[in-house]
Design an enzyme around this catalytic site. Structure first.
Site, PDB file in Angstrom:
ATOM      1  N   GLU A 207       0.829  -1.210   0.000  1.00 40.98           N
ATOM      2  CA  GLU A 207       0.000   0.000   0.000  1.00 40.98           C
ATOM      3  C   GLU A 207       0.862   1.257   0.000  1.00 40.98           C
ATOM      4  OE1 GLU A 207      -2.712  -0.102   3.338  1.00 40.98           O
ATOM      5  OE2 GLU A 207      -3.963  -1.645   2.422  1.00 40.98           O
ATOM      6  N   GLU A 296      -6.286  -7.306  -0.388  1.00 42.11           N
ATOM      7  CA  GLU A 296      -6.610  -7.065   1.016  1.00 42.11           C
ATOM      8  C   GLU A 296      -7.987  -6.439   1.110  1.00 42.11           C
ATOM      9  OE1 GLU A 296      -2.976  -5.527   3.365  1.00 42.11           O
ATOM     10  OE2 GLU A 296      -4.651  -4.397   4.214  1.00 42.11           O
TER      11      GLU A 296
HETATM   12  C1  DCB Z   1      -3.668  -1.604   5.711  1.00 41.36           C
HETATM   13  C2  DCB Z   1      -2.372  -2.360   5.848  1.00 41.36           C
HETATM   14  C3  DCB Z   1      -2.376  -3.310   6.990  1.00 41.36           C
HETATM   15  C4  DCB Z   1      -3.262  -2.761   8.070  1.00 41.36           C
HETATM   16  C5  DCB Z   1      -4.675  -2.792   7.523  1.00 41.36           C
HETATM   17  C6  DCB Z   1      -5.717  -2.178   8.457  1.00 41.36           C
HETATM   18  O1  DCB Z   1      -3.475  -0.327   6.256  1.00 41.36           O
HETATM   19  F1  DCB Z   1      -1.997  -2.991   4.710  1.00 41.36           F
HETATM   20  O2  DCB Z   1      -1.068  -3.538   7.431  1.00 41.36           O
HETATM   21  O3  DCB Z   1      -3.167  -3.583   9.181  1.00 41.36           O
HETATM   22  O4  DCB Z   1      -4.778  -2.175   6.279  1.00 41.36           O
HETATM   23  O5  DCB Z   1      -5.364  -0.913   8.840  1.00 41.36           O
HETATM   24  C7  DCB Z   1      -3.238  -3.035  10.439  1.00 41.36           C
HETATM   25  C8  DCB Z   1      -3.290  -4.329  11.168  1.00 41.36           C
HETATM   26  C9  DCB Z   1      -2.375  -4.399  12.300  1.00 41.36           C
HETATM   27  C10 DCB Z   1      -1.040  -4.093  11.685  1.00 41.36           C
HETATM   28  C11 DCB Z   1      -1.030  -2.613  11.513  1.00 41.36           C
HETATM   29  C12 DCB Z   1       0.254  -2.014  11.095  1.00 41.36           C
HETATM   30  O6  DCB Z   1      -4.615  -4.731  11.315  1.00 41.36           O
HETATM   31  O7  DCB Z   1      -2.455  -5.615  12.966  1.00 41.36           O
HETATM   32  O8  DCB Z   1       0.042  -4.589  12.329  1.00 41.36           O
HETATM   33  O9  DCB Z   1      -2.103  -2.179  10.669  1.00 41.36           O
HETATM   34  O10 DCB Z   1       0.529  -1.105  12.077  1.00 41.36           O
HETATM   35  C13 DCB Z   1      -4.329   0.715   5.932  1.00 41.36           C
HETATM   36  C14 DCB Z   1      -5.339   0.598   5.025  1.00 41.36           C
HETATM   37  C15 DCB Z   1      -6.130   1.697   4.699  1.00 41.36           C
HETATM   38  C16 DCB Z   1      -5.899   2.909   5.308  1.00 41.36           C
HETATM   39  C17 DCB Z   1      -4.880   3.045   6.248  1.00 41.36           C
HETATM   40  C18 DCB Z   1      -4.098   1.948   6.567  1.00 41.36           C
HETATM   41  N1  DCB Z   1      -6.674   3.999   4.982  1.00 41.36           N
HETATM   42  N2  DCB Z   1      -3.079   2.074   7.569  1.00 41.36           N
HETATM   43  O11 DCB Z   1      -7.614   3.913   4.186  1.00 41.36           O
HETATM   44  O12 DCB Z   1      -6.444   5.116   5.544  1.00 41.36           O
HETATM   45  O13 DCB Z   1      -2.843   3.211   8.007  1.00 41.36           O
HETATM   46  O14 DCB Z   1      -2.441   1.089   7.988  1.00 41.36           O
END
Ligand code: DCB
Length: 515
Positions: A207, A296
């Site tokens: 991402e 994802e």
């Molecule tokens: C993505 C990432 C993934 C993240 C999930 C949910 O991040 F690919 O790594 O996972 O979507 O946020 C979460 C996990 C945790 C993990 C952590 C990393 O559930 O267990 O260890 O993050 O710190 C996204 C997806 C979308 C958006 C933001 C994120 N968005 N983000 O739309 O703003 O900031 O991680």
């Protein structure tokens, strides 16, 4: 050809096994103590060797014998892209459905032969994604030993005949250019090891994100180095490329696609945060002929936490199924957050049961399985935390039974006039059926377990379960009016006479059909 592949695989196993013997104690895969899961000391948990796989110079790990009959990968072979559609070797449209690991250095120990086989055979899962973080403390850049975990899981997927995505999980590194040289090194190694297998799919940047990270300025130049590095070893397996804004801007990629064959573009969504505006972007990109892979998706919020958004997730699943889009759920993990498929206490070396799954995990399972039947929640009370199962209860009188559970180590125990209640929306569902096991311990005839459901305004009685001092397992059908209710909950009340009488509940789940 097959012979050659087999020899290569066997060699690899021997190599991984001998290295694993040295590295295992500190490899970061040790599970927390409260879990049943054991670290992958045997690597391949089923010790039934195929005859060819046991030459005289042993301590080689046994290759699990696949059940008779061709596997999914045997049947579909090498994948490729035609127009915007993923197709199999015979040119037929194909849809891959599966789950992603969470951060694999920490949660890879959960990904065992038993777990993958269980999901392959019971869920119809045909792809597994390995999320290998990059910049994190446990990520590849600082912890290249994570490669051991990655190859162990790839080998399991090959043995089980499912596809496997190796994901370079950039996140807080924002732009893939930051660790481009590491990525080239990593994908050169992976493609050299596995490029001959039809199973492997490369995902080169999870991402990309951050205002300053652009398709043209960062992702394309990165892809222009990583893709040719992979193609040196693997001329044609699928490569997935991330898109800007956490892999949401497929419209930008559609206006300026990459010039390589068998490339797909990542689209990620979280149903609690993303809706129609993103589906419109998706359809725009498809109309331009862009091949999209949802590597994802979550039924929760984009933070990875929050509740399960049933209605919103159902809409996304229908959208993807209608378009034959492949999708991978986030995440196969026990972490205490909404995205986790698994409950905190799970035996990673036994087949997965529905009571091992969270609400989101059940949603994912039945989306992947593609049945009309589904399960909205399930609990065997093995985590010994009503909160984790989202139960409401009478705080003082509803506790746990440890002496006489029906199955496992615990059951729920409700004292006189106490209750246990589980809210869950039934909006996209019908034909609700509550399954449970119950006993009335220390009670007498006349004592009952009252079952009723909440319709948004009041509780509606369904049935009084009669006195039974031994365990009784049964199904209770709920009326049609209980379907389609946003504020639905189901409640069990101990209507018993004696102060010391306990109503015990175990193995409870709410089955339904998707509307
Ligand atoms: C993505 C990432 C993934 C993240 C999930 C949910 O991040 F690919 O790594 O996972 O979507 O946020 C979460 C996990 C945790 C993990 C952590 C990393 O559930 O267990 O260890 O993050 O710190 C996204 C997806 C979308 C958006 C933001 C994120 N968005 N983000 O739309 O703003 O900031 O991680």
């Amino acid at each position: 050809m097959k012979q050659c592949l087999f020899a290569k695989k066997t060699l690899l196993w021997a190599l991984i096994f001998s290295m694993a013997l040295i590295i295992l104690p500190g490899c970061g895969e040790t599970p927390p103590e409260f879990l049943f899961a054991t670290p992958p000391s045997g690597i391949s948990p089923t010790p039934s060797a195929t005859p060819e796989a046991t030459p005289e110079a042993t301590p080689e790990p046994a290759t699990p014998t696949p059940d008779s009959g061709p596997t999914f990968v045997d049947l579909n072979g090498k994948l490729r892209v035609e127009g915007s559609q993923l197709v199999n070797e015979a040119g037929q449209p194909i849809q891959l459905k599966g789950v992603s690991s969470s951060e694999v250095a920490s949660f890879g120990y959960l990904v065992t032969y038993e777990m993958l086989k269980s999901m392959r055979d019971d869920w119809n899962l045909n792809v597994f994604r390995i999320a290998m973080y990059t910049e994190d403390a446990t990520g590849y850049v600082r912890n290249p030993g994570v490669m051991e975990t990655v190859t162990r899981i790839v080998d399991l997927c090959i043995d089980l005949g499912i596809y496997v995505i190796v994901d370079w999980h950039i996140l807080y590194d924002n732009t893939p250019l930051k660790y481009k040289d590491h990525a080239v090194e990593f994908f050169s190694e992976i493609s050299a090891l596995y490029g001959d297998y039809p199973n492997i799919i490369y995902e080169i940047c999870n991402e990309p994100n951050g205002r300053d990270t652009t398709w043209e300025g960062h992702i394309k130049p990165y892809a222009d180095e990583v893709i040719p590095a992979i193609r040196k070893n693997d001329p044609d397996n699928i490569i997935i490329v991330g898109t800007p804004t956490w892999s949401q801007d497929v419209d930008i990629a559609a206006d300026d696609p990459l010039p390589y064959d068998n490339v797909m573009y990542a689209f990620h969504f979280y149903a609690g945060s993303h809706g129609q505006a993103l589906r419109d972007k998706f359809d725009y990109a498809l109309s331009k002929g862009l091949p999209i892979f949802v590597s994802e998706w979550g039924s929760c919020l984009n933070t990875g936490d929050g509740p399960t958004f049933h209605e919103e997730s159902m809409e996304w699943i229908k959208f993807m199924d209608e378009r034959m889009i492949s999708y991978v759920n986030w995440a196969f993990s026990v972490k205490l957050e909404g995205a986790s498929i698994l409950r905190q206490k799970v035996n990673a070396n036994a087949p997965l049961r529905d009571i091992d799954l969270t609400e989101g995990g059940l949603f994912a399972k039945y989306a992947i399985k593609s049945t009309k039947e589904t399960v909205l929640f399930a609990d065997g009370f093995e985590t010994k935390t009503f909160n984790h199962g989202k139960w409401k209860r009478t705080n003082n009188s509803t506790t746990y039974e440890t002496e006489k559970p029906y199955k496992g180590d615990y059951a729920a125990s409700i004292g006189k006039d106490g209750f246990l209640e589980r809210p869950v929306t039934t909006v996209p569902y019908e034909n609700l059926k509550l399954h449970l096991a119950y006993a009335i311990d220390g009670g007498k005839p006349g004592d009952v377990v009252k079952i009723d459901w909440f319709n948004g305004t009041e509780y509606v009685p369904v049935v009084d379960l009669p006195f039974a001092d031994g365990w009784t397992e049964l199904d209770v059908e709920l009326p049609d009016s209980a379907s389609g209710v946003r504020e639905f909950s189901v409640r069990l009340t101990a209507a018993v006479a004696g102060e010391g009488t306990r109503v015990l509940i175990d193995e409870i789940w709410l089955a339904a059909e998707k509307r």
